[in-house]
Design an enzyme around this catalytic site. Sequence first.
Site, PDB file in Angstrom:
ATOM      1  N   ARG A  86     -27.743  24.868 -31.328  1.00 25.97           N
ATOM      2  CA  ARG A  86     -28.587  24.254 -32.444  1.00 25.97           C
ATOM      3  C   ARG A  86     -29.808  24.116 -31.914  1.00 25.97           C
ATOM      4  O   ARG A  86     -30.088  23.311 -30.975  1.00 25.97           O
ATOM      5  CB  ARG A  86     -28.020  23.255 -33.106  1.00 25.97           C
ATOM      6  CG  ARG A  86     -27.483  21.972 -32.023  1.00 25.97           C
ATOM      7  CD  ARG A  86     -27.004  20.741 -32.866  1.00 25.97           C
ATOM      8  NE  ARG A  86     -26.542  19.786 -31.829  1.00 25.97           N
ATOM      9  CZ  ARG A  86     -27.232  19.049 -31.099  1.00 25.97           C
ATOM     10  NH1 ARG A  86     -28.413  18.829 -31.261  1.00 25.97           N
ATOM     11  NH2 ARG A  86     -26.681  18.066 -30.274  1.00 25.97           N
ATOM     12  N   TYR A  94     -31.796  13.270 -24.538  1.00 24.09           N
ATOM     13  CA  TYR A  94     -30.793  13.608 -23.752  1.00 24.09           C
ATOM     14  C   TYR A  94     -30.659  14.991 -23.356  1.00 24.09           C
ATOM     15  O   TYR A  94     -29.834  15.671 -22.380  1.00 24.09           O
ATOM     16  CB  TYR A  94     -29.218  13.409 -24.303  1.00 24.09           C
ATOM     17  CG  TYR A  94     -29.157  13.958 -25.755  1.00 24.09           C
ATOM     18  CD1 TYR A  94     -28.924  15.333 -25.736  1.00 24.09           C
ATOM     19  CD2 TYR A  94     -29.426  13.111 -26.750  1.00 24.09           C
ATOM     20  CE1 TYR A  94     -28.794  15.858 -27.056  1.00 24.09           C
ATOM     21  CE2 TYR A  94     -29.271  13.634 -28.266  1.00 24.09           C
ATOM     22  CZ  TYR A  94     -29.032  15.073 -28.119  1.00 24.09           C
ATOM     23  OH  TYR A  94     -28.697  15.692 -29.595  1.00 24.09           O
ATOM     24  N   HIS A 131     -28.752  16.600 -33.705  1.00 22.03           N
ATOM     25  CA  HIS A 131     -27.283  16.750 -34.125  1.00 22.03           C
ATOM     26  C   HIS A 131     -27.478  16.557 -35.538  1.00 22.03           C
ATOM     27  O   HIS A 131     -26.763  16.989 -36.275  1.00 22.03           O
ATOM     28  CB  HIS A 131     -26.707  15.432 -33.642  1.00 22.03           C
ATOM     29  CG  HIS A 131     -25.205  15.425 -33.795  1.00 22.03           C
ATOM     30  ND1 HIS A 131     -24.331  16.207 -33.592  1.00 22.03           N
ATOM     31  CD2 HIS A 131     -24.692  14.340 -34.553  1.00 22.03           C
ATOM     32  CE1 HIS A 131     -23.339  15.837 -34.044  1.00 22.03           C
ATOM     33  NE2 HIS A 131     -23.504  14.793 -34.758  1.00 22.03           N
TER      34      HIS A 131
END
Length: 369
Positions: A262, A275, A266
């Site tokens: 992706r 992250y 998220h």
Amino acid sequence: MAMKSSELNVFESYEERLFQVLSPEGELKTSITGKIDESLMVKMYENMLFTRAFDRKSVNLQRQGRMGTYAPFEGQEASQVGSAMALALDDWMFPTYRDHAAAIIHGQEMFRIFLYWMGHIDGSISPEGRRIMPPAVPIATQMVHAVGTAWASKLKGEKNVSIAYFGDGATSEGDFHESLNFAGVFKTPTIFFCQNNGYAISVPFEKQSASKTIAQRAAAYDMEGVLVDGNDIFAVYLAVAEAVERAKRGEGPTLIEANTFRYGAHTTADDPKKYRDQENLSKEWRETRDPLTRLQKYLMKKGLWNAEKEQELLNQVQQKIDEHLKKAESYQKADPLHMFDHVYAEAPWNINEQKQEWKQFIKKDVNES
């Protein structure tokens, strides 16, 4: 492509078994004669272009405050579109909160997806003649439902399948193991379709699983396991089509792992830069493995696509998206009290109490404004 669990050495490298038909350079690696014709190829590209435009529009709408938190899927179009196009109209679909492209291709109306992210209860309604369940936000719960529905279809003698979409994070849930175990024992016509995009929100796959792949776990449940290039729509389509035929022959479930990525966060409430190296990772995947670019290269080489067709389609797509958005925004604003309904046949006392408290809060808020 697929392997029988009885033939599988679980210590064998699954990476060597990656099923890929169309290379990132847009070259065929194996023949697809008699499997995917030119009209289907073009339709695959049109569907991916359409769903990408929808996804980008949805992200913009959220940023404008016209929708709530949204889960983008850009980069995963081949996995979702390819898998959905391999289904029959009467097959059951159990999507997650990210599988809007799959739902659209299987017949869900765009305006209802907009409504869903606007918090409207009508966003969960499946069109007449389609079997599309509401997006599942709790992780992996839809897998159990898919197995139960597939088992019911089998008991009724129906010739359809149930497909459960999920991410790599779902494979750490108990529902994943319970679903595969039950499906394996009763040989239900279920397709477990994992889009492994490398991260379960912020947790990278290597910190979540000791197994090198998800597909290899099929051996534990005596079912077929397939590892597929999730950015190769030809490979995804053929893998799912084969799983559908296998299920309809009464040969049981299939676990498919589609390796993809992706590009975005998220959800629109997430900051992936905290992250992972978001800029460089997204840039690398876009430049070397983008699912639309890959198929576009192939179609152009064959003389099936050009820049003029691209622009014409984009204009049509934008017009269609705007029409569905207008329809969604014409609905009455979502009623937050609906969150207390449609869960229990008879609401328990604590739910009724919370509903009354929320009514008072809304009333107070209206009076103060």
